[in-house]
Design a protein around this motif. Structure first.
Motif, short mmCIF file in Angstrom:
data_model
loop_
_atom_site.label_atom_id
_atom_site.label_comp_id
_atom_site.label_asym_id
_atom_site.label_seq_id
_atom_site.Cartn_x
_atom_site.Cartn_y
_atom_site.Cartn_z
N ALA A 92 37.95 42.60 50.51
CA ALA A 92 37.80 41.88 49.24
C ALA A 92 38.59 42.59 48.13
CB ALA A 92 36.33 41.77 48.86
N ILE A 93 38.57 43.92 48.13
CA ILE A 93 39.33 44.68 47.13
C ILE A 93 40.82 44.46 47.31
CG2 ILE A 93 39.89 47.00 46.30
CD1 ILE A 93 37.06 47.86 47.06
N SER A 105 38.14 42.68 38.49
CA SER A 105 37.45 43.40 39.57
C SER A 105 36.71 44.61 39.01
CB SER A 105 38.46 43.85 40.63
OG SER A 105 39.06 42.75 41.26
N PHE A 106 37.33 45.31 38.05
CA PHE A 106 36.65 46.45 37.43
C PHE A 106 35.41 46.00 36.67
CE2 PHE A 106 40.97 48.40 37.74
CZ PHE A 106 40.61 49.48 38.52
N LEU A 107 35.49 44.86 36.00
CA LEU A 107 34.34 44.34 35.27
C LEU A 107 33.21 44.00 36.23
CD1 LEU A 107 32.99 43.38 32.66
CD2 LEU A 107 34.10 41.15 33.01
N ILE A 108 33.55 43.35 37.34
CA ILE A 108 32.54 42.99 38.34
C ILE A 108 31.88 44.24 38.91
CG2 ILE A 108 32.21 41.97 40.64
CD1 ILE A 108 34.45 39.97 39.87
N LEU A 109 32.69 45.25 39.23
CA LEU A 109 32.14 46.50 39.78
C LEU A 109 31.24 47.20 38.77
CD1 LEU A 109 35.29 47.91 41.63
CD2 LEU A 109 33.21 47.02 42.69
N ALA A 110 31.64 47.20 37.49
CA ALA A 110 30.83 47.84 36.45
C ALA A 110 29.49 47.14 36.29
CB ALA A 110 31.60 47.83 35.13
N VAL A 111 29.51 45.81 36.23
CA VAL A 111 28.27 45.04 36.07
C VAL A 111 27.37 45.25 37.28
CG1 VAL A 111 27.30 42.72 35.94
CG2 VAL A 111 29.28 43.32 34.54
N PHE A 112 27.95 45.20 38.48
CA PHE A 112 27.17 45.41 39.70
C PHE A 112 26.50 46.78 39.70
CE2 PHE A 112 26.87 46.76 44.19
CZ PHE A 112 26.07 45.73 44.68
N LEU A 147 48.95 48.14 34.68
CA LEU A 147 48.23 47.36 35.69
C LEU A 147 48.51 47.92 37.09
CD1 LEU A 147 46.35 44.89 35.50
CD2 LEU A 147 48.28 43.46 36.17
N HIS A 148 49.67 48.51 37.25
CA HIS A 148 50.02 49.10 38.55
C HIS A 148 49.11 50.30 38.84
CE1 HIS A 148 52.97 49.58 41.85
NE2 HIS A 148 52.57 50.83 41.79
N VAL A 149 48.84 51.10 37.83
CA VAL A 149 47.94 52.25 38.00
C VAL A 149 46.53 51.76 38.31
CG1 VAL A 149 46.89 54.24 36.86
CG2 VAL A 149 49.32 53.74 36.51
N LYS A 150 46.12 50.69 37.64
CA LYS A 150 44.80 50.12 37.90
C LYS A 150 44.71 49.61 39.35
CE LYS A 150 43.75 48.81 33.12
NZ LYS A 150 43.30 47.74 32.20
N ALA A 151 45.80 49.03 39.84
CA ALA A 151 45.83 48.60 41.24
C ALA A 151 45.70 49.79 42.18
CB ALA A 151 47.13 47.83 41.53
N ASP A 152 46.34 50.90 41.81
CA ASP A 152 46.22 52.13 42.62
C ASP A 152 44.77 52.60 42.68
OD1 ASP A 152 48.89 52.38 43.33
OD2 ASP A 152 49.40 53.64 41.61
N ILE A 153 44.06 52.53 41.55
CA ILE A 153 42.66 52.97 41.51
C ILE A 153 41.79 52.10 42.42
CG2 ILE A 153 40.62 53.20 40.03
CD1 ILE A 153 42.58 53.87 37.73
N LEU A 154 42.00 50.78 42.37
CA LEU A 154 41.26 49.89 43.27
C LEU A 154 41.58 50.20 44.73
CD1 LEU A 154 41.32 46.33 41.63
CD2 LEU A 154 39.37 47.85 41.90
N TYR A 155 42.85 50.48 44.99
CA TYR A 155 43.27 50.81 46.35
C TYR A 155 42.62 52.10 46.82
CZ TYR A 155 46.46 51.44 50.34
OH TYR A 155 47.01 51.61 51.60
N ILE A 156 42.45 53.06 45.90
CA ILE A 156 41.75 54.30 46.23
C ILE A 156 40.31 53.99 46.63
CG2 ILE A 156 40.79 56.43 45.24
CD1 ILE A 156 43.40 56.62 43.57
N PHE A 157 39.65 53.11 45.86
CA PHE A 157 38.28 52.70 46.21
C PHE A 157 38.23 52.15 47.64
CE2 PHE A 157 36.99 51.60 41.53
CZ PHE A 157 36.97 52.96 41.24
#
Length: 224
Positions: A92-93, A105-112, A147-157
């Motif tokens: 899903a990520i 996606s970051f907002l959804i993860l934060a709320v969850f 946004l590319h760095v943010k994509a990297d962070i999600l990919y790390i997750f």
């Protein structure tokens, strides 16, 4: 998946794997898998009409979800949810990265994380870790940086979840063969289905391998 470069797709999981083997960094990173593992237990418990009492996890990367279940079937679904959820959630990520749904996606993860924190988490380490994780996601959502760095962070997750879930499943398989009563979810699945714990361990590992195949195919061979 063309959002990340080939070098990023290879280097990031390699670095994550190294960090997961170093004790100081392992506590923080591997707990991501524990958090989602126990949260998926809680989510399926609620969806099956049962009650979640509390979620606990420690800096030893151990965790538990205390719940009340009305039937063996519901208990079976809850027991399956942890490992199966962590097997497929990285997909899903990756899908979110591919379709540029990165900031939401970051907002959804934060709320969850905040919902789980408020409703079910009580022990100190879990409270601090979950608050930190929620804050990180809020920062990534609200602060305008690459946004590319943010994509990297999600990919790390995603990489943390894939690698830690896989290592956990290998360990639980070893325990299920040697000390089945101590094999956690597999032991519980044995009690509700009377299928041996080691068979459940093999099934869960098989599901995880299939999920990894889907993730790798999406990351390296997707034409989308």
């Amino acid at each position: 998946m063309d959002t990340l470069s080939l070098a990023e797709k290879i280097v990031i999981p390699t670095l994550v794997l190294i960090l997961l083997y170093l004790k100081p960094s392992r506590r923080c990173l591997a707990t991501l898998d524990t958090f989602f593992h126990e949260s998926f237990h809680a989510l399926i418990t609620l969806l099956s009409g049962n009650k979640v009492k509390e979620i606990q996890f420690k800096d030893t990367v151990e965790g538990c979800c205390k719940s009340l279940s009305k039937s063996k079937f519901a208990t079976t679904l809850t027991a399956l949810a942890g490992y199966v959820g962590c097997s497929f959630f990285p997909l899903a990520i990756i899908y979110a990265i591919e379709h540029r749904n990165i900031e939401i996606s970051f907002l959804i993860l934060a709320v969850f994380a905040l919902v789980i924190l408020i409703l079910y988490i009580r022990n100190t380490f879990a409270l601090v870790w979950t608050m930190t994780f929620a804050a990180l996601n809020i920062i990534c959502y609200m602060i305008p940086f690459s946004l590319h760095v943010k994509a990297d962070i999600l990919y790390i997750f995603a990489c943390i979840l894939v690698l830690e879930n896989t290592m956990s499943l290998f360990q639980i398989a070893q325990i299920a063969f040697t000390k089945p009563k101590s094999s956690g979810d597999c032991s519980l699945l044995h009690k509700t289905t009377h299928i041996p714990a080691f068979l459940w361990a093999l099934i869960l590992n098989g599901i995880n391998i299939f999920a990894i195949y889907l993730v790798v195919s999406k990351v390296f061979f997707s034409q989308m």
